[in-house]
Design an enzyme around this catalytic site. Structure first.
Site, PDB file in Angstrom:
ATOM      1  N   SER A 123       0.792  -1.238   0.000  1.00  0.00           N
ATOM      2  CA  SER A 123       0.000   0.000   0.000  1.00  0.00           C
ATOM      3  C   SER A 123       0.822   1.285   0.000  1.00  0.00           C
ATOM      4  O   SER A 123       0.269   2.361  -0.250  1.00  0.00           O
ATOM      5  CB  SER A 123      -0.917   0.041   1.219  1.00  0.00           C
ATOM      6  OG  SER A 123      -2.137  -0.554   0.909  1.00  0.00           O
ATOM      7  N   LYS A 161       0.472   3.370  -2.988  1.00  0.00           N
ATOM      8  CA  LYS A 161      -0.688   4.241  -3.238  1.00  0.00           C
ATOM      9  C   LYS A 161      -0.293   5.720  -3.221  1.00  0.00           C
ATOM     10  O   LYS A 161      -0.897   6.544  -3.901  1.00  0.00           O
ATOM     11  CB  LYS A 161      -1.772   3.984  -2.175  1.00  0.00           C
ATOM     12  CG  LYS A 161      -2.417   2.601  -2.299  1.00  0.00           C
ATOM     13  CD  LYS A 161      -3.303   2.310  -1.093  1.00  0.00           C
ATOM     14  CE  LYS A 161      -3.957   0.936  -1.198  1.00  0.00           C
ATOM     15  NZ  LYS A 161      -4.544   0.502   0.084  1.00  0.00           N
ATOM     16  N   TYR A 191      -3.451  -2.168 -10.475  1.00  0.00           N
ATOM     17  CA  TYR A 191      -3.365  -2.046  -9.011  1.00  0.00           C
ATOM     18  C   TYR A 191      -2.484  -3.152  -8.397  1.00  0.00           C
ATOM     19  O   TYR A 191      -1.620  -2.878  -7.556  1.00  0.00           O
ATOM     20  CB  TYR A 191      -4.783  -2.080  -8.412  1.00  0.00           C
ATOM     21  CG  TYR A 191      -4.791  -2.094  -6.898  1.00  0.00           C
ATOM     22  CD1 TYR A 191      -4.490  -0.950  -6.166  1.00  0.00           C
ATOM     23  CD2 TYR A 191      -5.078  -3.268  -6.190  1.00  0.00           C
ATOM     24  CE1 TYR A 191      -4.474  -0.971  -4.781  1.00  0.00           C
ATOM     25  CE2 TYR A 191      -5.065  -3.290  -4.797  1.00  0.00           C
ATOM     26  CZ  TYR A 191      -4.765  -2.139  -4.105  1.00  0.00           C
ATOM     27  OH  TYR A 191      -4.739  -2.165  -2.728  1.00  0.00           O
ATOM     28  N   TYR A 231      -4.269   2.921   7.963  1.00  0.00           N
ATOM     29  CA  TYR A 231      -5.515   2.168   8.140  1.00  0.00           C
ATOM     30  C   TYR A 231      -6.336   2.809   9.265  1.00  0.00           C
ATOM     31  O   TYR A 231      -6.406   4.022   9.360  1.00  0.00           O
ATOM     32  CB  TYR A 231      -5.215   0.678   8.406  1.00  0.00           C
ATOM     33  CG  TYR A 231      -4.163   0.122   7.483  1.00  0.00           C
ATOM     34  CD1 TYR A 231      -4.357   0.142   6.103  1.00  0.00           C
ATOM     35  CD2 TYR A 231      -2.964  -0.394   7.953  1.00  0.00           C
ATOM     36  CE1 TYR A 231      -3.396  -0.362   5.231  1.00  0.00           C
ATOM     37  CE2 TYR A 231      -1.997  -0.900   7.087  1.00  0.00           C
ATOM     38  CZ  TYR A 231      -2.216  -0.872   5.733  1.00  0.00           C
ATOM     39  OH  TYR A 231      -1.275  -1.354   4.883  1.00  0.00           O
ATOM     40  N   VAL A 259       1.188  -3.750   3.868  1.00  0.00           N
ATOM     41  CA  VAL A 259       1.129  -5.056   4.530  1.00  0.00           C
ATOM     42  C   VAL A 259       2.375  -5.913   4.274  1.00  0.00           C
ATOM     43  O   VAL A 259       2.509  -6.982   4.852  1.00  0.00           O
ATOM     44  CB  VAL A 259      -0.149  -5.854   4.164  1.00  0.00           C
ATOM     45  CG1 VAL A 259      -1.393  -5.183   4.722  1.00  0.00           C
ATOM     46  CG2 VAL A 259      -0.267  -6.075   2.671  1.00  0.00           C
TER      47      VAL A 259
HETATM   48  N1  GLU Z   1      -2.342  -5.104  -2.220  1.00  0.00           N
HETATM   49  C1  GLU Z   1      -2.838  -5.074  -0.888  1.00  0.00           C
HETATM   50  C2  GLU Z   1      -4.349  -5.197  -0.864  1.00  0.00           C
HETATM   51  O1  GLU Z   1      -4.999  -4.579  -1.647  1.00  0.00           O
HETATM   52  C3  GLU Z   1      -2.373  -3.815  -0.225  1.00  0.00           C
HETATM   53  C4  GLU Z   1      -2.794  -3.747   1.200  1.00  0.00           C
HETATM   54  C5  GLU Z   1      -1.917  -2.881   2.052  1.00  0.00           C
HETATM   55  O2  GLU Z   1      -0.708  -2.895   1.962  1.00  0.00           O
HETATM   56  O3  GLU Z   1      -2.526  -2.176   2.846  1.00  0.00           O
HETATM   57  O4  GLU Z   1      -4.907  -5.908  -0.104  1.00  0.00           O
END
Ligand code: GLU
Length: 304
Positions: free
Chosen positions: A64, A67, A189, A240, A258
């Site tokens: 993530s 992003k 993605y 989060y 994650v």
């Molecule tokens: N590719 C992961 C998902 O979409 C990223 C989650 C993350 O790192 O928060 O679940």
């Protein structure tokens, strides 16, 4: 002058004896092979001095954290038009929750939760000629690291198991908030999330958010207003449903993934990346959070 090297070495030493290192993410099967005993940290200050400790040169899956990078590229292309399709409020929910998305008619709470990041991917797919290649080039150029790559195994692993992301993409599509087809958006993605790089490489990328949009070679990628907005989003939405806790304990804008990475920065002062694959219950790197809390406490350098 602050002895960053001494402090991060000390922190790395202190963390070695911690037994409870959290749990490695396994819902993407390929991530489960990461070694919980790894810990790396890399810091770059505003004078372009670099400091490293532990496994700072080993590549990991940034997940993530990517992003923020796609958001940066999208803002460079469509700027404030993005906010018609994505909101800027913290969600207080885990990264992949869907209930709010439905309640709010397909407008994701922010670009750092999965649904919001999918809209950002959609924007890039519509705007770029060769989206996956162009995004990778953008990332490589900022960091001046031509070896940064997508980890195809990780991307494929998530393609096979990322059902919640399929659900989010179909929901967005049903509300008319995706221009491109679901499979194309998800492919982009999953690749973006699979980017593999080391703490050292990632710190070179996050340098632009510390340095008012300019990379280490002083090329400008974002203007200061765009950087202000991205940093605000990281502070309020980057961890989060633990963004409040991170602000409280660490006090820096940042983003976790994650794969166990955390990238954070203090504007005009330093950017720092930690990696340790064991996660706490909210999905943030357990040792990474501890390390950054110690760093800002010992240096007295946080945004507060
Ligand atoms: N590719 C992961 C998902 O979409 C990223 C989650 C993350 O790192 O928060 O679940």
């Amino acid at each position: 002058m602050i002895d960053f090297q001494g402090i991060i070495e000390d922190i790395t030493r202190n963390l070695k004896s911690i037994e409870d290192r959290g749990t490695v993410a396994s819902y993407i099967p390929e991530l489960a092979i990461a070694n919980k005993h790894k810990f790396g940290i890399h810091l770059i200050d505003s004078q372009n001095n670099s400091y490293s400790a532990g496994d700072a040169e080993e590549a990991f899956s940034i997940q993530s954290i990517s992003k923020v990078l796609s958001l940066a590229q999208a803002m460079g292309v469509v700027d404030n038009k993005l906010w018609k399709r994505v909101s800027v409020e913290p969600s207080g929910d885990p990264f992949n929750h869907l209930s709010l998305l439905e309640m709010e008619n397909g407008i994701p709470r922010n670009p750092l939760i999965n649904a919001g990041a999918l809209v950002v991917c959609d924007v890039l797919i519509s705007q770029l000629k060769n989206p996956k290649e162009d995004f990778l080039t953008f990332v490589r150029n900022i960091a001046n690291e031509p070896t940064i790559h997508y980890d195809e195994k990780v991307a494929l692993s998530e393609k096979r198991t990322g059902f919640k992301n399929y659900a989010a993409a179909y929901l967005l599509k049903s509300y008319g908030n995706l221009e491109n087809d679901v499979d194309t958006v998800l492919d982009f993605y999953f690749h973006q999330c699979s980017l593999a790089m080391s703490c050292k490489q990632l710190a070179k990328l996050f340098y632009i958010f510390m340095n008012r949009g300019k990379c280490l070679r002083e090329k400008e990628y974002l203007n200061i207003n765009q950087v202000k907005r991205i940093n605000a989003l990281m502070l309020t939405c980057g961890f989060y449903d633990e963004a409040g806790e991170f602000a409280f304990e660490v006090g820096l804008p940042g983003k976790s993934g994650v794969g166990g990475g955390i990238a954070a920065l203090l504007p005009d002062q330093y950017c720092v990346v930690t990696w340790s694959p064991g996660l706490n219950q909210k999905g943030n790197s357990k040792l990474g959070m501890l390390a950054l809390e110690q760093l800002t406490t010992r240096t007295g350098l946080s945004i507060f």
